[in-house]
Write a protein that holds these residues in place. Structure first.
Motif, short mmCIF file in Angstrom:
data_model
loop_
_atom_site.label_atom_id
_atom_site.label_comp_id
_atom_site.label_asym_id
_atom_site.label_seq_id
_atom_site.Cartn_x
_atom_site.Cartn_y
_atom_site.Cartn_z
N SER A 137 107.29 -62.39 20.20
CA SER A 137 106.80 -63.38 19.24
C SER A 137 107.83 -63.57 18.13
O SER A 137 108.58 -62.66 17.78
CB SER A 137 105.46 -62.93 18.64
N ARG A 138 107.85 -64.76 17.54
CA ARG A 138 108.91 -65.11 16.60
C ARG A 138 108.58 -64.81 15.15
O ARG A 138 109.44 -64.92 14.29
CB ARG A 138 109.26 -66.60 16.76
N ARG A 139 107.33 -64.40 14.85
CA ARG A 139 106.99 -64.13 13.45
C ARG A 139 106.34 -62.75 13.31
O ARG A 139 105.37 -62.57 12.57
CB ARG A 139 106.06 -65.23 12.91
N ILE A 140 106.93 -61.78 13.98
CA ILE A 140 106.41 -60.42 13.90
C ILE A 140 106.55 -59.87 12.49
O ILE A 140 105.62 -59.27 11.94
CB ILE A 140 107.12 -59.51 14.92
N GLU A 141 107.73 -60.06 11.88
CA GLU A 141 107.97 -59.48 10.56
C GLU A 141 107.02 -60.02 9.49
O GLU A 141 106.47 -59.21 8.71
CB GLU A 141 109.43 -59.67 10.14
N PRO A 142 106.77 -61.32 9.40
CA PRO A 142 105.78 -61.78 8.41
C PRO A 142 104.39 -61.19 8.63
O PRO A 142 103.69 -60.87 7.66
CB PRO A 142 105.78 -63.31 8.60
N GLY A 262 118.93 -46.57 1.17
CA GLY A 262 118.27 -45.27 1.14
C GLY A 262 117.49 -44.93 2.39
O GLY A 262 116.67 -44.01 2.37
N ALA A 263 117.72 -45.65 3.49
CA ALA A 263 116.97 -45.39 4.72
C ALA A 263 117.87 -45.62 5.93
O ALA A 263 118.92 -46.26 5.84
CB ALA A 263 115.74 -46.29 4.81
N GLU A 264 117.44 -45.10 7.07
CA GLU A 264 118.17 -45.31 8.32
C GLU A 264 118.17 -46.78 8.68
O GLU A 264 117.22 -47.52 8.40
CB GLU A 264 117.50 -44.49 9.43
N ARG A 265 119.27 -47.24 9.30
CA ARG A 265 119.36 -48.64 9.71
C ARG A 265 118.22 -49.00 10.67
O ARG A 265 117.82 -48.19 11.50
CB ARG A 265 120.69 -48.91 10.38
N VAL A 266 117.76 -50.22 10.55
CA VAL A 266 116.78 -50.75 11.50
C VAL A 266 117.53 -51.46 12.61
O VAL A 266 118.33 -52.36 12.36
CB VAL A 266 115.80 -51.72 10.80
N VAL A 267 117.30 -51.03 13.86
CA VAL A 267 118.05 -51.55 14.99
C VAL A 267 117.45 -52.88 15.47
O VAL A 267 116.23 -53.06 15.49
CB VAL A 267 118.03 -50.52 16.15
N ARG A 268 118.35 -53.79 15.82
CA ARG A 268 117.95 -55.06 16.44
C ARG A 268 118.67 -55.20 17.78
O ARG A 268 119.88 -55.05 17.87
CB ARG A 268 118.32 -56.25 15.53
N ASP A 269 117.89 -55.51 18.79
CA ASP A 269 118.35 -55.54 20.17
C ASP A 269 118.65 -56.99 20.57
O ASP A 269 117.72 -57.78 20.81
CB ASP A 269 117.23 -54.96 21.05
N PRO A 270 119.93 -57.42 20.66
CA PRO A 270 120.22 -58.79 21.11
C PRO A 270 120.07 -58.88 22.63
O PRO A 270 120.64 -58.07 23.37
CB PRO A 270 121.67 -58.99 20.67
N TYR A 271 119.29 -59.85 23.10
CA TYR A 271 119.05 -59.90 24.55
C TYR A 271 119.37 -61.25 25.18
O TYR A 271 119.40 -61.36 26.41
CB TYR A 271 117.59 -59.54 24.86
N HIS A 272 119.66 -62.28 24.37
CA HIS A 272 119.93 -63.60 24.96
C HIS A 272 121.08 -64.28 24.23
O HIS A 272 121.08 -64.36 23.00
CB HIS A 272 118.69 -64.48 24.91
N LEU A 273 122.06 -64.76 24.99
CA LEU A 273 123.21 -65.49 24.46
C LEU A 273 123.01 -66.98 24.70
O LEU A 273 122.78 -67.41 25.83
CB LEU A 273 124.49 -65.01 25.16
N HIS A 274 123.11 -67.76 23.63
CA HIS A 274 122.96 -69.21 23.72
C HIS A 274 124.32 -69.89 23.88
O HIS A 274 125.35 -69.32 23.48
CB HIS A 274 122.25 -69.75 22.47
N GLY A 283 113.02 -59.26 17.36
CA GLY A 283 112.80 -59.09 15.93
C GLY A 283 113.77 -59.93 15.11
O GLY A 283 114.85 -60.30 15.57
N ALA A 284 113.37 -60.20 13.90
CA ALA A 284 114.14 -61.09 13.02
C ALA A 284 115.33 -60.39 12.40
O ALA A 284 115.33 -59.17 12.18
CB ALA A 284 113.23 -61.64 11.92
N VAL A 285 116.37 -61.18 12.13
CA VAL A 285 117.54 -60.74 11.36
C VAL A 285 117.71 -61.75 10.23
O VAL A 285 118.09 -62.89 10.47
CB VAL A 285 118.81 -60.67 12.22
N ARG A 286 117.44 -61.34 9.03
CA ARG A 286 117.36 -62.29 7.92
C ARG A 286 118.73 -62.69 7.41
O ARG A 286 119.64 -61.88 7.29
CB ARG A 286 116.53 -61.69 6.79
N GLN A 287 118.84 -63.97 7.08
CA GLN A 287 120.06 -64.48 6.47
C GLN A 287 120.31 -63.76 5.14
O GLN A 287 119.40 -63.55 4.35
CB GLN A 287 119.92 -65.98 6.24
#
Length: 406
Positions: A137-142, A262-274, A283-287
């Motif tokens: 889903s595209r709005r998990i973080e909100p 002050g915390a461990e990095r949050v991992v983001r898994d890239p799975y599709h190349l456009h 998951g989202a990666v914020r500008q």
């Protein structure tokens, strides 16, 4: 189920059949001590709403579950089959639809569903909150942020993203309403729990500033197409063959890590190349954020799972209980035949374990901010002793009609 040793019944079917799932549900729910049901199912089962909805809608006990690339029981990983867990503690469930809908105000939805901030709703008293959601889903973080703002600290959150390795959205969330797509399910559990979170991925390049992104799609890093930056780094590391048609075969070994103060990095898994060089992540990666490119090895990942177990045991306060393990499917794909080592680090022969290889993980530790992780191990130990949520607090919360989005 033994009253003194475990709060659950765990029954497993390895065929992946609908009739067999019905038999499991019948056996587990017939025990008078069971107060709620969890279902972990494999994508290879091929379940559809047409097959499952009549079965799920006929259940009188509150029910929460999902379809995952693989599921876990004890030291065993299954890629076909279903696990049904009968909980000996109170469970209340809430379905949140529209997890990609840009018009949904999740704070408003949750406040309406739970009766507002001053409501005596059992959700506000539950010491453990289980979160199962559509991992693509595209709005998990909100949604996750709204849930945390409303419920706050002082409780343990755990869960994971449902989906399959096809990486296509389809109905994946199991509940009393049926098999749902693009939805989240929040389960309020009347039991204390402890939790550990760790991933074992280390930076090999960066940081890079996210100069353009749209939700889960990373467009540019340092004003260059994201894939150009990513490819250049991997080529310097000796990875030259990146097949655009099978991008995930390489990217699962080199995720992004979002910097957290002050915390461990949050991992983001890239799975599709456009074609334009942008990358879609789980998951989202914020500008405006900063990311590193990460890498790990067998030792670092297996050690991280062991650390997640130790973290949970340090904070548990009492032995026993049932262990829940949400472990990213990308870790399975990375470790391959060595994944059994990771599972062995978490499984204790004297303690029941159940869980899933998920598409993203949801966790906090009762104090830190709630996050949607990728490629991370989440270990939680659910205590034996039930905690009353509220008199009569069982079953799904019913403030909206099924599928209604405010």
């Amino acid at each position: 189920m033994n009253d003194k040793e475990t709060p659950v019944i765990i029954e497993t079917d390895r065929s992946g059949g609908v009739a067999e799932l019905g038999d499991l549900l019948q056996r587990v729910s017939s025990d008078p001590r069971v107060q709620g049901l969890l279902i972990f199912a494999c994508g290879e089962n091929g379940f559809t709403p047409e097959e499952l909805d009549p079965l799920l809608q006929s259940q009188s006990l509150p029910l929460a579950g999902g379809i995952f690339p693989a599921i876990l029981e004890g030291a065993e990983r299954l890629e076909r089959g279903t696990i049904v867990v009968g909980l000996g503690v109170p469970l209340r469930t809430l379905v949140v639809p529209g997890l990609s809908d840009p018009d949904v105000d999740y704070t408003q939805y949750l406040e309406r569903a739970l009766g507002g901030e001053d409501s005596p709703s059992p959700g506000f008293d539950a010491p453990t909150v289980l979160v199962l959601l559509d991992g693509l889903s595209r709005r998990i973080e909100p949604f996750v942020e709204a849930l945390y703002r409303l419920l706050g600290v002082g409780r343990t959150y755990l869960g994971g993203g449902a989906g399959t390795l096809a990486m296509d959205q389809a109905p994946m969330i199991l509940c009393n309403q049926g098999l749902l797509a693009d939805a989240a399910l929040v389960g309020f559990l009347g039991a204390e729990s402890s939790l550990g979170v760790s991933h074992g991925w280390n930076p090999v390049a960066g940081p890079f500033r996210v100069t353009s992104s749209r939700g889960t799609t990373l467009e540019t890093l340092d004003w260059k197409p994201a894939f150009q930056v990513y490819r250049d780094v991997l080529e310097r590391l000796g990875v030259h063959a990146i097949d655009p048609g099978d991008f995930f075969a390489v990217s699962r070994s080199y995720p992004f890590g979002i910097t957290r103060v002050g915390a461990e990095r949050v991992v983001r898994d890239p799975y599709h190349l456009h074609p334009d060089g942008s990358l879609t992540c789980v998951g989202a990666v914020r500008q405006g954020s900063f990311v590193h490119i990460l890498h790990g090895d067998r030792h670092s990942l297996v050690s991280a799972a062991a650390e997640a177990r130790r973290m949970s045991e340090r904070t548990r306060g009492a032995p026993g209980g049932t262990r829940f393990f949400f472990d990213c499917i990308s870790r399975v794909l990375f470790l391959k035949e060595c994944y059994s080592e990771e599972l062995a680090m978490v499984h204790d022969a004297g303690q029941p374990l159940v869980g899933a290889c998920s598409i993203g993980e949801v966790a906090n530790n009762g104090q830190s901010y709630l996050e949607f992780y990728n490629m991370t191990s989440v270990v939680a130990d659910l205590a034996d002793d039930p905690v009353a949520l509220q008199e009569g607090a069982s079953g799904p919360l019913p403030p909206q009609r099924a599928g209604e989005v405010p």
